[in-house]
Design an enzyme around this catalytic site. Structure first.
Site, PDB file in Angstrom:
ATOM      1  N   ARG A   1       0.847  -0.985   0.134  1.00  0.00           N
ATOM      2  CA  ARG A   1       0.075  -0.003   0.131  1.00  0.00           C
ATOM      3  C   ARG A   1       0.842   1.338   0.135  1.00  0.00           C
ATOM      4  NH1 ARG A   1      -3.933   0.024   4.800  1.00  0.00           N
ATOM      5  NH2 ARG A   1      -5.035  -1.657   3.856  1.00  0.00           N
TER       6      ARG A   1
ATOM      7  N   ARG B   1      -1.453   6.535   9.631  1.00  0.00           N
ATOM      8  CA  ARG B   1      -1.591   6.101   8.381  1.00  0.00           C
ATOM      9  C   ARG B   1      -1.639   7.116   7.308  1.00  0.00           C
ATOM     10  NH1 ARG B   1      -3.515   1.037   8.406  1.00  0.00           N
ATOM     11  NH2 ARG B   1      -2.850  -0.442   9.900  1.00  0.00           N
TER      12      ARG B   1
ATOM     13  N   LYS C   1      -3.424   1.402  14.930  1.00  0.00           N
ATOM     14  CA  LYS C   1      -3.412   2.319  13.832  1.00  0.00           C
ATOM     15  C   LYS C   1      -3.978   3.500  14.272  1.00  0.00           C
ATOM     16  CE  LYS C   1      -6.000  -0.345  11.328  1.00  0.00           C
ATOM     17  NZ  LYS C   1      -6.939  -1.198  10.268  1.00  0.00           N
TER      18      LYS C   1
ATOM     19  N   LYS D   1      -5.707   7.377  12.467  1.00  0.00           N
ATOM     20  CA  LYS D   1      -6.092   7.945  11.010  1.00  0.00           C
ATOM     21  C   LYS D   1      -6.216   9.339  11.196  1.00  0.00           C
ATOM     22  CE  LYS D   1      -7.466   3.726   9.433  1.00  0.00           C
ATOM     23  NZ  LYS D   1      -8.414   2.789   8.553  1.00  0.00           N
TER      24      LYS D   1
ATOM     25  N   CYS E   1     -15.121  -2.854  -0.278  1.00  0.00           N
ATOM     26  CA  CYS E   1     -13.972  -3.236   0.034  1.00  0.00           C
ATOM     27  C   CYS E   1     -13.139  -4.792  -0.816  1.00  0.00           C
ATOM     28  CB  CYS E   1     -13.616  -3.780   1.553  1.00  0.00           C
ATOM     29  SG  CYS E   1     -14.377  -5.201   1.974  1.00  0.00           S
TER      30      CYS E   1
ATOM     31  N   CYS F   1      -8.281 -10.738   0.830  1.00  0.00           N
ATOM     32  CA  CYS F   1      -8.421 -10.363   2.688  1.00  0.00           C
ATOM     33  C   CYS F   1      -8.456 -11.356   3.452  1.00  0.00           C
ATOM     34  CB  CYS F   1      -9.405  -9.292   2.975  1.00  0.00           C
ATOM     35  SG  CYS F   1      -9.601  -8.762   4.560  1.00  0.00           S
TER      36      CYS F   1
ATOM     37  N   CYS G   1     -16.786  -8.094   6.082  1.00  0.00           N
ATOM     38  CA  CYS G   1     -16.518  -8.214   7.319  1.00  0.00           C
ATOM     39  C   CYS G   1     -17.023  -6.937   8.200  1.00  0.00           C
ATOM     40  CB  CYS G   1     -15.524  -8.916   7.832  1.00  0.00           C
ATOM     41  SG  CYS G   1     -14.028  -7.667   8.042  1.00  0.00           S
TER      42      CYS G   1
ATOM     43  N   CYS H   1     -13.859  -1.392   6.324  1.00  0.00           N
ATOM     44  CA  CYS H   1     -12.936  -0.513   5.276  1.00  0.00           C
ATOM     45  C   CYS H   1     -13.521   0.326   4.118  1.00  0.00           C
ATOM     46  CB  CYS H   1     -11.980  -1.610   4.651  1.00  0.00           C
ATOM     47  SG  CYS H   1     -11.115  -2.573   5.962  1.00  0.00           S
TER      48      CYS H   1
HETATM   49 FE1  SRM Z   1      -9.020  -1.724   6.340  1.00  0.00          FE
HETATM   50  C1  SRM Z   1      -7.680  -4.172   7.955  1.00  0.00           C
HETATM   51  C2  SRM Z   1      -8.438  -2.956   3.262  1.00  0.00           C
HETATM   52  C3  SRM Z   1      -9.687   1.369   4.849  1.00  0.00           C
HETATM   53  C4  SRM Z   1     -10.712  -0.800   9.205  1.00  0.00           C
HETATM   54  N1  SRM Z   1      -8.100  -3.351   5.680  1.00  0.00           N
HETATM   55  C5  SRM Z   1      -7.691  -4.210   6.565  1.00  0.00           C
HETATM   56  C6  SRM Z   1      -6.895  -5.041   5.707  1.00  0.00           C
HETATM   57  C7  SRM Z   1      -5.288  -5.078   5.844  1.00  0.00           C
HETATM   58  C8  SRM Z   1      -6.941  -6.647   6.240  1.00  0.00           C
HETATM   59  C9  SRM Z   1      -6.183  -7.156   7.287  1.00  0.00           C
HETATM   60  O1  SRM Z   1      -5.895  -6.789   8.198  1.00  0.00           O
HETATM   61  O2  SRM Z   1      -5.566  -8.455   6.770  1.00  0.00           O
HETATM   62  C10 SRM Z   1      -7.534  -5.198   4.454  1.00  0.00           C
HETATM   63  C11 SRM Z   1      -6.890  -5.524   2.957  1.00  0.00           C
HETATM   64  C12 SRM Z   1      -7.624  -6.164   2.188  1.00  0.00           C
HETATM   65  C13 SRM Z   1      -7.015  -6.386   0.767  1.00  0.00           C
HETATM   66  O3  SRM Z   1      -6.780  -7.472   0.210  1.00  0.00           O
HETATM   67  O4  SRM Z   1      -6.478  -5.404   0.319  1.00  0.00           O
HETATM   68  C14 SRM Z   1      -8.207  -3.787   4.452  1.00  0.00           C
HETATM   69  N2  SRM Z   1      -8.786  -1.011   4.501  1.00  0.00           N
HETATM   70  C15 SRM Z   1      -8.576  -1.663   3.462  1.00  0.00           C
HETATM   71  C16 SRM Z   1      -8.857  -0.896   2.090  1.00  0.00           C
HETATM   72  C17 SRM Z   1      -7.815  -1.124   1.177  1.00  0.00           C
HETATM   73  C18 SRM Z   1     -10.234  -1.033   1.743  1.00  0.00           C
HETATM   74  C19 SRM Z   1     -10.628  -0.494   0.328  1.00  0.00           C
HETATM   75  O5  SRM Z   1     -11.616  -0.855  -0.274  1.00  0.00           O
HETATM   76  O6  SRM Z   1      -9.941   0.510  -0.021  1.00  0.00           O
HETATM   77  C20 SRM Z   1      -8.518   0.657   2.534  1.00  0.00           C
HETATM   78  C21 SRM Z   1      -7.331   0.945   2.587  1.00  0.00           C
HETATM   79  C22 SRM Z   1      -7.019   2.451   3.118  1.00  0.00           C
HETATM   80  C23 SRM Z   1      -5.577   2.883   3.049  1.00  0.00           C
HETATM   81  O7  SRM Z   1      -5.386   3.384   1.673  1.00  0.00           O
HETATM   82  O8  SRM Z   1      -5.029   3.079   3.821  1.00  0.00           O
HETATM   83  C24 SRM Z   1      -9.009   0.323   4.160  1.00  0.00           C
HETATM   84  N3  SRM Z   1      -9.828   0.132   6.773  1.00  0.00           N
HETATM   85  C25 SRM Z   1     -10.108   1.250   6.005  1.00  0.00           C
HETATM   86  C26 SRM Z   1     -10.961   2.029   6.951  1.00  0.00           C
HETATM   87  C27 SRM Z   1     -11.703   3.399   6.409  1.00  0.00           C
HETATM   88  C28 SRM Z   1     -10.851   4.627   6.712  1.00  0.00           C
HETATM   89  O9  SRM Z   1      -9.659   4.530   7.237  1.00  0.00           O
HETATM   90  O10 SRM Z   1     -11.453   5.538   6.375  1.00  0.00           O
HETATM   91  C29 SRM Z   1     -11.355   1.498   7.764  1.00  0.00           C
HETATM   92  C30 SRM Z   1     -12.684   1.932   9.043  1.00  0.00           C
HETATM   93  C31 SRM Z   1     -12.157   3.098   9.661  1.00  0.00           C
HETATM   94  C32 SRM Z   1     -11.254   2.744  10.930  1.00  0.00           C
HETATM   95  O11 SRM Z   1     -10.111   2.551  10.729  1.00  0.00           O
HETATM   96  O12 SRM Z   1     -11.866   2.928  12.050  1.00  0.00           O
HETATM   97  C33 SRM Z   1     -10.796   0.067   8.002  1.00  0.00           C
HETATM   98  N4  SRM Z   1      -9.064  -2.355   8.280  1.00  0.00           N
HETATM   99  C34 SRM Z   1     -10.143  -1.811   9.359  1.00  0.00           C
HETATM  100  C35 SRM Z   1     -10.242  -2.749  10.345  1.00  0.00           C
HETATM  101  C36 SRM Z   1     -10.614  -2.373  11.727  1.00  0.00           C
HETATM  102  C37 SRM Z   1      -9.896  -1.326  12.403  1.00  0.00           C
HETATM  103  C38 SRM Z   1     -10.477  -1.173  14.063  1.00  0.00           C
HETATM  104  O13 SRM Z   1     -10.229  -0.342  14.586  1.00  0.00           O
HETATM  105  O14 SRM Z   1     -11.035  -2.244  14.463  1.00  0.00           O
HETATM  106  C39 SRM Z   1      -9.140  -3.633   9.926  1.00  0.00           C
HETATM  107  C40 SRM Z   1      -8.836  -4.870  10.836  1.00  0.00           C
HETATM  108  C41 SRM Z   1      -7.619  -4.741  12.080  1.00  0.00           C
HETATM  109  O15 SRM Z   1      -6.867  -3.562  11.800  1.00  0.00           O
HETATM  110  O16 SRM Z   1      -7.456  -5.214  12.825  1.00  0.00           O
HETATM  111  C42 SRM Z   1      -8.547  -3.372   8.609  1.00  0.00           C
HETATM  112 FE1  SF4 Z   2     -11.189  -7.108   4.655  1.00  0.00          FE
HETATM  113 FE2  SF4 Z   2     -13.292  -6.751   6.338  1.00  0.00          FE
HETATM  114 FE3  SF4 Z   2     -11.654  -4.756   5.277  1.00  0.00          FE
HETATM  115 FE4  SF4 Z   2     -13.164  -5.802   3.637  1.00  0.00          FE
HETATM  116  S1  SF4 Z   2     -13.947  -4.611   5.724  1.00  0.00           S
HETATM  117  S2  SF4 Z   2     -11.077  -5.443   3.453  1.00  0.00           S
HETATM  118  S3  SF4 Z   2     -13.390  -7.848   4.478  1.00  0.00           S
HETATM  119  S4  SF4 Z   2     -10.775  -6.396   6.484  1.00  0.00           S
END
Ligand code: SRM
Ligand code: SF4
Length: 637
Positions: A75, A144, A226, A228, A449, A455, A494, A498
């Protein structure tokens, strides 16, 4: 804060011990990078995230008894979504040479590359670094990618300030330990842009509590989780600022000069199904800070989370939980103690609007920018659409910079008006639509997502499922005479959130294979949290589930009211009751929606009338209902 090793008896979460014994994000990753294994061990997987990469496996290829098909996701670190043309071309080529032939624009203005093998990781990463790019801190327990509105306006200084401060705050919070350059470019310190002296100075003067020379702001254990940040301008919520740990709103004076920033904190969306202790939360309005104090305030807030965020339970470590448990006043008091000053009162702001900046627009300096819609951010070529080729050709030929948006789209800018026709022709030749009226309205505002197959946390499909689901919902909306209704729909595989489904008007949150929890009540400008309306709705029951909701909306909405606002206004009890009593979309309802006082009359031959009357008597259904149904069928609705 003098960094002392943590003792195993402290019962911290296991990632804390991994950070502790890593020698500032180095080992065992550096050693394992050199071995022949197809994958990393747990300690290295955790450290790898700080370097901007996740270990994944292709879940479509999982087979009992066989090793997983390991691959790495990378990323980018692209504050405000800025991607120079040289970097774009490099990413495009790396995707073909080492990845899955696709690039993915994320929901936080970054690019992801999927499918990189461990043996190629160093080559790919070093190529990115040597071509104006970085992946440092795109993932991991650090700040991030910092977001900013993507519109490249040249005549609105507040947009420049937002972009500029997004970049400077990202620099301020970049790890200083040196492991990144050591590991990927053999110690060469290559940075894409010189850090501003004010940022370097601010980092040195490290908040008064940290005496760690290697990582002045973070310390050896970085953050509990993390973190943000976003920076926006009044009224522009193109980046969902209420979802972030920390957000700033640029405040300018009447001359357009920067005065300071409104501060919001405590947003976050990640949650776990059936675990009440985890929840989505919107950021609170914290106050206002003068521009000269911005870095000190950032450091004070980051340090508060660093020192008081939960390091024992990672599902409770985000700053939103600290603020929720302390309350805003206690949080503010602690931040003020670190900051050394009072935080001033939040300044009044205009209403927030969401803008996607798609289509052709004026930059304000005579040049144009073009926002291109990308379904779920996936840049690829297929039979119908060669988006990847089209973008490569344009960027290569005209050397145009790019802004990634917060909604998985891209903006090309600095376009001379004389080039518009040529660029348009290349896009059309490859099937890319630029006329926003021709993009399906649901697709335009939807996000999903990646979920399966990359993922590891996905419980069901998202990116691969949403096109079919939107198509079916569009057909349903047409059927209930709500064609072209704009509804913001977001889907995740899930509950981690994201694609920010909890801020959408309809949020699909994967809860089991082919089943989704349905969230309703978000607003078109993403300033209100939706709420869970139904559990485990199966994809197969999509139409029967949504039809009563849409008909209720059509019948009872107020003038101009959006679906999300309607759901929020009437409440879930009303929606459930209407759905429970729903017997089909009756003509009576159709009539009232159109606001007609009288039914139109048309003549039918006697023989049809007699047959209609007979069926009506037999079925005990009104004749006009039968006629309407027959006509609906005839019109294909
Ligand atoms: Fe996310 C984890 C993809 C934005 C909340 N996110 C992941 C992972 C890395 C899975 C993993 O941990 O193994 C995913 C990778 C999937 C893949 O195959 O590529 C993933 N997140 C993404 C992306 C690529 C989704 C998208 O459709 O674009 C976004 C990348 C953003 C970036 O460029 O940095 C992405 N993730 C977000 C957002 C939205 C935002 O930040 O505005 C959220 C919700 C906001 C937040 O953080 O509260 C988000 N991602 C999570 C979480 C839950 C965090 C939490 O506080 O519980 C996880 C899981 C974790 O961190 O344990 C996660
Ligand atoms: Fe993976 Fe869940 Fe984030 Fe979708 S919302 S990319 S399934 S961690």
């Amino acid at each position: 804060m003098v960094q002392t090793p943590i003792s195993p008896s402290e019962k911290l979460s296991k990632v804390e011990y991994i950070k502790d014994r890593s020698n500032y994000l180095r080992e065992p990753l550096a050693t394992e990078l050199l071995n022949d294994s197809t994958h990393f061990t747990e300690d290295s997987i955790q450290l790898l995230k700080f370097h901007g990469s996740y270990q994944q496996d292709n879940r479509d290829h999982r087979a009992k008894g066989q090793e997983k098909d390991y691959q790495m996701m990378l990323r980018t670190r692209t504050p405000g979504g800025f991607v120079p043309w040289q970097l774009y071309l490099v990413l495009d080529k790396l995707a073909d040479d080492y990845g899955s032939n696709t690039l993915r624009a994320t929901t936080r203005q970054a690019f992801q590359l999927h499918g990189i093998l461990k043996k190629d990781l160093k080559t790919v990463l070093s190529t990115i670094i040597r071509n104006l790019g970085s992946t440092l801190t795109a993932c991991g327990d650090v700040n991030r990618n910092v977001m900013a509105p993507p519109a490249p306006f040249r005549n609105r200084p507040e947009y420049d300030y937002a972009r500029d401060y997004a970049s400077k705050i990202a620099d301020l919070l970049t790890p200083q330990c040196g492991a990144y350059y050591e590991m990927w470019v053999d110690g060469e310190k290559i940075v894409s842009g010189e850090e501003k002296p004010e940022v370097v100075a601010a980092r040195k003067n490290s908040c008064g509590h940290s005496h760690n020379d290697i990582e002045p702001i973070y310390g050896a254990h970085y953050l509990p989780r993390k973190f943000k940040i976003s920076v926006t301008v009044p009224g522009d919520n193109s980046i969902d600022i209420y979802a972030d740990d920390l957000s700033f709103v640029v405040i300018t004076n009447d001359q357009g000069d920067l005065e300071g920033f409104n501060v919001l904190a405590g947003g976050g969306l990640g949650r776990t199904h059936n675990k009440e202790a985890t929840f989505t939360r919107l950021a609170d309005h914290i106050g206002y800070v003068d521009k000269n104090d911005i870095y000190d305030l950032v450091k004070a807030i980051v340090a508060t989370q660093r020192d008081f965020g939960d390091r024992t339970n990672r599902s409770h470590s985000r700053m939103k939980y600290l603020i929720h448990e302390w309350g805003v006043e206690k949080f503010k008091a602690k931040v003020e103690e670190y900051f050394g000053k009072k935080i001033a009162t939040f300044k009044p702001l205009p209403e927030w609007k969401y803008a996607d900046y798609l289509g052709w627009n004026e930059q304000g300096d005579g040049k144009l920018f073009l926002g291109i819609s990308i379904e779920n951010g996936r840049i690829k070529d297929d039979d119908k659409l060669q988006l990847k080729t089209a973008l490569r050709k344009i960027v290569q030929q005209y050397n145009l910079p790019m802004q990634l948006t917060g909604s998985q789209n891209v903006i090309l800018y600095e376009i001379e008006p004389s080039l518009k026709g040529q660029i348009q022709a290349i896009l059309e030749e490859h099937g890319v639509i630029t006329d926003t009226h021709k993009i399906s309205i649901l697709t335009r505002y939807a996000m999903a997502c990646p979920a399966l197959p990359t993922c590891g946390l996905a419980v069901t499909e998202s990116e691969r499922a949403i096109p079919g689901i939107l198509e079916r919902l569009e057909a349903l909306l047409t059927k209930v005479r709500l064609k072209d209704e704009k509804i913001v729909i977001r889907m995740t595989g899930c509950p981690n959130g994201c694609a920010r489904p909890y801020l959408a008007e309809i949020g699909f949150v994967g809860s089991a294979p082919e089943k989704y929890q349905i969230w309703l009540g978000g607003t078109p400008n993403q300033t209100a949290l939706a709420a869970p309306y139904a559990e485990k709705v199966s994809v197969s029951e999509l139409e029967s589930f949504f039809e009563p909701l849409f008909v209720n909306f059509r019948e009872n909405r107020q003038k101009g009211e959006s679906f999300g606002l309607f759901c929020g206004r009437v409440g879930f009890e009303n929606l459930r009751e209407f759905a429970a009593n729903y017997k089909g979309d009756t003509p009576k309802k159709a009539k009232s929606r159109a606001g007609r006082k009288h039914q139109h009359r048309i003549g039918v031959p006697d023989e049809f009338y007699d047959r209609l009357k007979q069926i009506s008597d037999e079925q005990k259904r009104p004749m006009n209902q039968l006629v309407t149904e027959a006509l609906q069928k005839y019109f294909g609705e």
